[in-house]
Structure formats: structure tokens, C-alpha cells
Motif scaffolding. Structure first.
Motif, PDB file in Angstrom:
ATOM      1  N   THR A   8       0.876  -1.169   0.000  1.00  0.00           N
ATOM      2  CA  THR A   8       0.000   0.000   0.000  1.00  0.00           C
ATOM      3  C   THR A   8       0.918   1.224   0.000  1.00  0.00           C
ATOM      4  OG1 THR A   8      -0.163  -0.210   2.415  1.00  0.00           O
ATOM      5  CG2 THR A   8      -1.997  -1.054   1.123  1.00  0.00           C
ATOM      6  N   SER A   9       0.519   2.251  -0.748  1.00  0.00           N
ATOM      7  CA  SER A   9       1.442   3.373  -0.936  1.00  0.00           C
ATOM      8  C   SER A   9       0.674   4.694  -0.980  1.00  0.00           C
ATOM      9  CB  SER A   9       2.191   3.108  -2.249  1.00  0.00           C
ATOM     10  OG  SER A   9       2.757   4.266  -2.770  1.00  0.00           O
ATOM     11  N   GLY A  10       1.342   5.785  -0.617  1.00  0.00           N
ATOM     12  CA  GLY A  10       0.692   7.109  -0.610  1.00  0.00           C
ATOM     13  C   GLY A  10      -0.215   7.251   0.596  1.00  0.00           C
ATOM     14  N   GLY A  36       4.155  -9.372   1.750  1.00  0.00           N
ATOM     15  CA  GLY A  36       3.664  -8.015   2.033  1.00  0.00           C
ATOM     16  C   GLY A  36       4.862  -7.090   2.154  1.00  0.00           C
ATOM     17  N   ILE A  37       4.876  -6.028   1.353  1.00  0.00           N
ATOM     18  CA  ILE A  37       5.966  -5.043   1.425  1.00  0.00           C
ATOM     19  C   ILE A  37       5.514  -3.950   2.393  1.00  0.00           C
ATOM     20  CG2 ILE A  37       7.285  -3.311   0.126  1.00  0.00           C
ATOM     21  CD1 ILE A  37       6.846  -5.090  -2.371  1.00  0.00           C
ATOM     22  N   LYS A  38       6.382  -3.598   3.330  1.00  0.00           N
ATOM     23  CA  LYS A  38       6.024  -2.588   4.336  1.00  0.00           C
ATOM     24  C   LYS A  38       6.305  -1.179   3.833  1.00  0.00           C
ATOM     25  CE  LYS A  38       4.550  -5.228   7.610  1.00  0.00           C
ATOM     26  NZ  LYS A  38       5.239  -5.688   8.795  1.00  0.00           N
ATOM     27  N   LEU A  68      -0.137  -2.970   6.317  1.00  0.00           N
ATOM     28  CA  LEU A  68       1.201  -2.966   5.703  1.00  0.00           C
ATOM     29  C   LEU A  68       1.919  -1.641   5.934  1.00  0.00           C
ATOM     30  CD1 LEU A  68       0.537  -4.752   2.268  1.00  0.00           C
ATOM     31  CD2 LEU A  68       1.613  -5.684   4.319  1.00  0.00           C
ATOM     32  N   ARG A  69       1.206  -0.684   6.524  1.00  0.00           N
ATOM     33  CA  ARG A  69       1.725   0.693   6.666  1.00  0.00           C
ATOM     34  C   ARG A  69       1.886   1.311   5.259  1.00  0.00           C
ATOM     35  NH1 ARG A  69       0.190  -0.613  10.983  1.00  0.00           N
ATOM     36  NH2 ARG A  69       1.470  -1.162  12.756  1.00  0.00           N
ATOM     37  N   THR A  70       2.078   2.624   5.250  1.00  0.00           N
ATOM     38  CA  THR A  70       2.220   3.282   3.955  1.00  0.00           C
ATOM     39  C   THR A  70       3.131   4.495   4.109  1.00  0.00           C
ATOM     40  OG1 THR A  70       1.028   4.149   2.035  1.00  0.00           O
ATOM     41  CG2 THR A  70       0.110   4.710   4.204  1.00  0.00           C
ATOM     42  N   ALA A  71       3.579   5.020   2.985  1.00  0.00           N
ATOM     43  CA  ALA A  71       4.466   6.191   3.029  1.00  0.00           C
ATOM     44  C   ALA A  71       4.426   6.879   1.672  1.00  0.00           C
ATOM     45  CB  ALA A  71       5.890   5.747   3.331  1.00  0.00           C
TER      46      ALA A  71
END
Ligand code: F6P
Length: 319
Positions: A8-10, A36-38, A68-71
Motif C-alpha cells: 500500500t502506498s501514498g 507483504g511489502i512494508k 502494511l503501513r504506507t508512506a
């Protein structure tokens, strides 16, 4: 295709967890290993990923945010960083990636795809500003959150006979403002997609006041003006007791609506199918209630359009 990864991103959006859950479970159903990519692309470039099992996504379908957290990761715009990420993915034996996010994330997805990593994008943003889909995951929940707030504001606006300016999110898109303004019965809705006339807003307020209307709600999309500036202007021109509320990040949280959970599950399942069918470089979207795939580069080249009919209807009904 043996091993895939999901990120998950943004900005986070309610329903992202439901999408992650569906990717993991649909992937495992087809015999894939799912990682799962963090923290989105920020985690990808340092290889922050772990294998997910059926149980890793238990009890998350109803939760806002993203497990998954996001950034937001500006670094990933650098072609050298992109190349290193691809090397890392190859080292880890990842055969395909699913990126859940907004337009910035789709640019990252397109870069990975151009560098030979089969990538699929799933639109996840409250802004609803991704072309090639009628809805992005999180929009419906965010609109419901805004309406809930507007309903409450209406109570106090009526009691005090006040004018309220409600600023909602949406970045450069007016979708949240239009939907929440229409459903919340706003007197005026200001969005970036059409020319704004504050004189017109004031005119309507004064007309309403002549007819005995003692309270009003103006919804302003953050991409068109600051709610505070609009409030100051209205107060200056009308002398009405005016208050401003900026809804902010409250719109990004909370349990996803059933619409968002179902949308997320459908789009994510299709994303896995596309990877299995070697149809990479695409995004999944919902058009006329059908799940459809579009080339990411085509989607990124299109301009997001506001629903003109809905805009006109909101104007007619708010008289
Ligand atoms: O894209 C989602 C969104 O919530 C926009 O509506 C808003 O402009 C932006 O993200 C806020 O970003 P941040 O959480 O990084 O301040």
C-alpha cells in the motif's frame, strides 16, 4: 508466476486492508506465495517485506488504515533507485507486484512495469481522482465521514443560526466536496473543476436570508480555496455569524463502508488474475459496475473528470 508481493502506498484509505486481504487470500487460493511489502516504495527499496499467510490477514476487513503501513516516497522517482529496487525484487524471487494507492503510486507502478517487473495497480485513495475507474477504494467511506460531520454541523448551525464553511480533502479533485455537499444538502459547493465565484456564493446566501433561511452550509474542496479564506470573505461581505471547520485527516480513517470493502475485494481479486494471466502494466477499476483493466500508462495520461450532471443537480437542489 510463483511468488507475488503487495504493497500500500501514498495516503492511506479505508478499504486498503480489505484489498490486501483479498490479494493474499486469492493469491494463496491459486497456489502463489504472497509477500507483504512494508511502507510502500520506501519499504520496497530497502527490501522490507515478509511472507503472508491466510492468518496474516484475519480480522482486518473491517479496519481502517493499512496493516502494511504506507508512506510517500519521493526517492523512488530517481531511476537509479528504481533499478536497485528491481534488482532487489529479482534477488527475492518476486515475480509480480500489486500496488494499492493513488496516482503517485501508479507512477511508481508504471516505472516497475517498464523495468520488466509485472505490476498491477489498484486505485486506493479517498480523492477519487484516478481516471479509468468510477470509484477508488476509500472514497465512499470518506464521503460518509464528511456527511456525518456535516449532519452534526447542521444541528449546531440551525441552533445558532450560523453559516458554516466546511473544508474537505480531495487534493486537486472536487469529488469528496461534490458528493458530500450534495448528500449533505450544502447551499454552495466549491470545487477546483469549475470556476469559483465567491460573489455568487454571497449572492445565494443573501437571497436565502431574504427568504428567511437562517443557517447555511458551504462545502469547499481543499484544492480550490482554503476554508478559512472563504469564511473570512463571507463574513466580510454578509456580516453573518460564520464559522469554519477543516475536516482534515479524520476523512482518511475509520472502518471502511460495505461499498469500499466489496470494491476492494473485487478489484484485488482481479489484480491477482491479471498477474496470473501475464497481463502486467495494468490497473484495475470499476466502470459501470464491471471490473475492468486498463493500461497504467493510458490511465495516467487521462484527465480526471468531475461528474457534471451531479454538479448541476447539486446547484439546482440547493436553491
Ligand atoms: O491523497 C489523499 C489526501 O488525503 C489528500 O486528500 C490530501 O490533500 C493529502 O492526502 C494529505 O496528505 P498528507 O497526509 O501527506 O498530509
Amino acid at each position: 508466476m510463483k511468488r507475488i508481493a503487495v504493497m500500500t502506498s501514498g495516503g492511506d484509505a479505508p478499504g486498503m486492508n480489505a484489498a490486501v486481504r483479498a490479494v493474499v487470500r486469492k493469491g494463496i487460493y491459486h497456489g502463489l506465495e504472497v509477500y507483504g511489502i512494508k511502507r510502500g516504495f520506501a519499504g520496497l527499496i530497502i527490501g522490507e517485506m515478509e511472507k503472508m499467510e491466510l492468518s496474516s490477514v484475519a480480522d482486518i476487513i473491517h479496519r481502517g488504515g493499512t496493516i502494511l503501513r504506507t508512506a510517500r516516497c519521493d526517492e523512488f522517482k530517481d531511476p537509479e533507485v528504481q533499478k536497485k529496487a528491481v534488482e532487489l525484487l529479482r534477488e527475492k524471487g518476486i515475480d509480480g507486484i500489486i500496488v494499492i494507492g493513488g496516482d503517485g503510486s501508479f507512477m511508481g507502478a508504471r516505472a516497475l512495469s517498464n523495468l520488466g517487473i509485472p505490476t498491477i495497480g489498484i486505485p486506493g485513495t479517498i480523492d477519487n481522482d484516478i481516471p479509468s475507474t468510477d470509484y477508488s477504494i476509500g472514497f465512499d467511506t470518506a464521503v460518509n465521514t464528511a456527511i456525518d460531520a456535516i449532519n452534526k454541523i447542521r444541528d449546531t448551525a440551525t441552533s445558532h443560526e450560523r453559516t458554516f464553511v466546511v473544508e474537505v480533502m480531495g487534493r486537486n479533485a472536487g469529488d469528496i466536496a461534490l458528493a458530500s455537499g450534495l448528500a449533505g444538502g450544502a447551499e454552495s459547493i466549491l470545487i477546483p473543476e469549475e470556476e469559483v465565484s465567491l460573489e455568487e456564493v454571497v449572492k445565494r446566501l443573501l437571497q436565502g436570508s431574504k427568504r428567511g433561511k437562517l443557517h447555511s452550509i458551504i462545502v469547499v474542496a481543499e484544492g480550490v480555496a482554503s476554508g478559512n479564506d472563504v469564511g473570512e470573505y463571507i463574513k466580510g461581505k454578509t456580516g453573518f455569524d460564520t464559522r469554519v471547520i477543516v475536516l482534515g485527516h479524520v476523512q482518511r480513517g475509520g472502518a471502511p463502508s460495505s461499498f469500499d470493502r466489496i470494491l476492494a475485494s473485487r478489484l484485488a481479486a482481479k489484480a491477482v488474475d491479471l498477474l496470473l494471466d501475464n497481463e502486467a502494466g495494468k490497473m484495475v477499476g470499476l466502470i459501470n459496475n464491471n471490473v475492468v483493466a486498463t493500461e497504467i500508462k493510458e490511465a495516467l495520461s487521462q484527465k480526471h473528470e468531475i461528474d457534471k450532471e451531479m454538479l448541476e443537480l447539486a446547484r439546482i437542489l440547493s436553491i
